[in-house]
Design a protein around this motif. Sequence first.
Motif, PDB file in Angstrom:
ATOM      1  N   SER A  22     -45.272 -20.279  16.391  1.00 53.58           N
ATOM      2  CA  SER A  22     -43.759 -20.066  15.815  1.00 53.58           C
ATOM      3  C   SER A  22     -43.159 -18.575  16.227  1.00 53.58           C
ATOM      4  O   SER A  22     -43.763 -17.745  16.121  1.00 53.58           O
ATOM      5  CB  SER A  22     -43.777 -20.335  14.132  1.00 53.58           C
ATOM      6  OG  SER A  22     -42.360 -20.029  13.807  1.00 53.58           O
ATOM      7  N   GLU A  23     -41.808 -18.714  16.467  1.00 51.45           N
ATOM      8  CA  GLU A  23     -41.214 -17.572  16.662  1.00 51.45           C
ATOM      9  C   GLU A  23     -41.007 -16.876  15.385  1.00 51.45           C
ATOM     10  O   GLU A  23     -40.241 -15.734  15.311  1.00 51.45           O
ATOM     11  CB  GLU A  23     -40.106 -17.820  17.559  1.00 51.45           C
ATOM     12  CG  GLU A  23     -40.501 -17.885  18.810  1.00 51.45           C
ATOM     13  CD  GLU A  23     -39.164 -18.320  19.878  1.00 51.45           C
ATOM     14  OE1 GLU A  23     -38.121 -17.983  19.404  1.00 51.45           O
ATOM     15  OE2 GLU A  23     -39.521 -18.888  20.897  1.00 51.45           O
ATOM     16  N   THR A  24     -40.904 -17.452  14.274  1.00 51.17           N
ATOM     17  CA  THR A  24     -40.284 -16.980  12.956  1.00 51.17           C
ATOM     18  C   THR A  24     -41.500 -17.032  11.966  1.00 51.17           C
ATOM     19  O   THR A  24     -42.606 -17.900  12.183  1.00 51.17           O
ATOM     20  CB  THR A  24     -39.009 -17.778  12.282  1.00 51.17           C
ATOM     21  OG1 THR A  24     -39.788 -19.182  12.156  1.00 51.17           O
ATOM     22  CG2 THR A  24     -38.043 -17.761  12.865  1.00 51.17           C
ATOM     23  N   LYS A  25     -41.525 -16.413  10.845  1.00 55.21           N
ATOM     24  CA  LYS A  25     -42.523 -16.242  10.009  1.00 55.21           C
ATOM     25  C   LYS A  25     -42.487 -17.367   8.780  1.00 55.21           C
ATOM     26  O   LYS A  25     -41.388 -17.765   8.251  1.00 55.21           O
ATOM     27  CB  LYS A  25     -42.782 -14.948   9.552  1.00 55.21           C
ATOM     28  CG  LYS A  25     -42.715 -13.829  10.446  1.00 55.21           C
ATOM     29  CD  LYS A  25     -43.337 -12.526   9.724  1.00 55.21           C
ATOM     30  CE  LYS A  25     -43.409 -11.518  10.965  1.00 55.21           C
ATOM     31  NZ  LYS A  25     -43.878 -12.038  12.043  1.00 55.21           N
ATOM     32  N   ARG A  36     -39.660 -18.601   5.685  1.00 55.28           N
ATOM     33  CA  ARG A  36     -39.502 -17.207   5.165  1.00 55.28           C
ATOM     34  C   ARG A  36     -38.040 -16.788   5.741  1.00 55.28           C
ATOM     35  O   ARG A  36     -37.909 -16.585   6.834  1.00 55.28           O
ATOM     36  CB  ARG A  36     -40.542 -16.107   5.590  1.00 55.28           C
ATOM     37  CG  ARG A  36     -40.499 -14.870   5.197  1.00 55.28           C
ATOM     38  CD  ARG A  36     -41.756 -14.064   5.411  1.00 55.28           C
ATOM     39  NE  ARG A  36     -41.602 -12.779   4.566  1.00 55.28           N
ATOM     40  CZ  ARG A  36     -41.077 -11.684   4.990  1.00 55.28           C
ATOM     41  NH1 ARG A  36     -40.550 -11.733   6.579  1.00 55.28           N
ATOM     42  NH2 ARG A  36     -41.139 -10.521   4.353  1.00 55.28           N
ATOM     43  N   PHE A  37     -37.262 -16.841   4.870  1.00 53.98           N
ATOM     44  CA  PHE A  37     -35.741 -16.610   5.360  1.00 53.98           C
ATOM     45  C   PHE A  37     -35.560 -15.092   5.607  1.00 53.98           C
ATOM     46  O   PHE A  37     -35.959 -14.252   5.200  1.00 53.98           O
ATOM     47  CB  PHE A  37     -34.706 -17.128   4.307  1.00 53.98           C
ATOM     48  CG  PHE A  37     -34.873 -18.406   3.959  1.00 53.98           C
ATOM     49  CD1 PHE A  37     -34.450 -19.426   5.031  1.00 53.98           C
ATOM     50  CD2 PHE A  37     -35.183 -18.804   2.781  1.00 53.98           C
ATOM     51  CE1 PHE A  37     -34.368 -20.638   4.774  1.00 53.98           C
ATOM     52  CE2 PHE A  37     -35.306 -20.260   2.733  1.00 53.98           C
ATOM     53  CZ  PHE A  37     -34.970 -21.209   3.586  1.00 53.98           C
ATOM     54  N   GLY A  38     -34.495 -14.929   6.537  1.00 56.05           N
ATOM     55  CA  GLY A  38     -34.148 -13.601   6.829  1.00 56.05           C
ATOM     56  C   GLY A  38     -33.305 -13.147   5.725  1.00 56.05           C
ATOM     57  O   GLY A  38     -32.766 -14.233   5.005  1.00 56.05           O
TER      58      GLY A  38
END
Length: 195
Positions: A22-25, A36-38
Amino acid sequence: MAEPAGRHYVTFAEYLAFELASETKHEYVDGQILDRFGDNPDHGLVSANVTAELGNELHDRHYRVYGPDVRIRVEATGASLYPDVTVVCGRLQLDAEDKDAIVNPVVLVEVLSQRTEGYDRGEKFAHYRRIPSLREYVLVSYKTRRVEVFRRHDLGGWALYEAQGSESIELASIGCMLALDEVYSKAFEEPELVS
């Protein structure tokens, strides 16, 4: 608040493979993968300020300070979580199943947001309390200049200490003070908009 990315049960090995690709956490709780939202720029600034302040306070001592890209594994519950700031004392210990996850934090910090406050105060803190090495859990408000420190007592209970405005608050487990003027430096200022 974090939302489930999928509804079916996922093994920890499947989570690790998903996270690696994934590119996001994402966090892993009770067999579910949670997004896990920015957040807004002030959240990122306050998180960076806390990391810098603790790094400056602890730079010549036997501590390591990590930012929001480092995972914590709660061995007692199996959860894999991303705090905003992690402090480790002494030798770093990694999870047997996840060589990128720390299992021995002394201090964990969460910068609250409108989306995550309930989760950070509730379910996430319930997982963190199961970490034997954890001595203090720090919540930094997003609405006002206020920091709460939950400190573990020798008998296992937790006590709440608060600071607000321009006060400082002690992080007794690591022998330093956290100055709210530094934590909130340049936060809540009116941004310049480029058109």
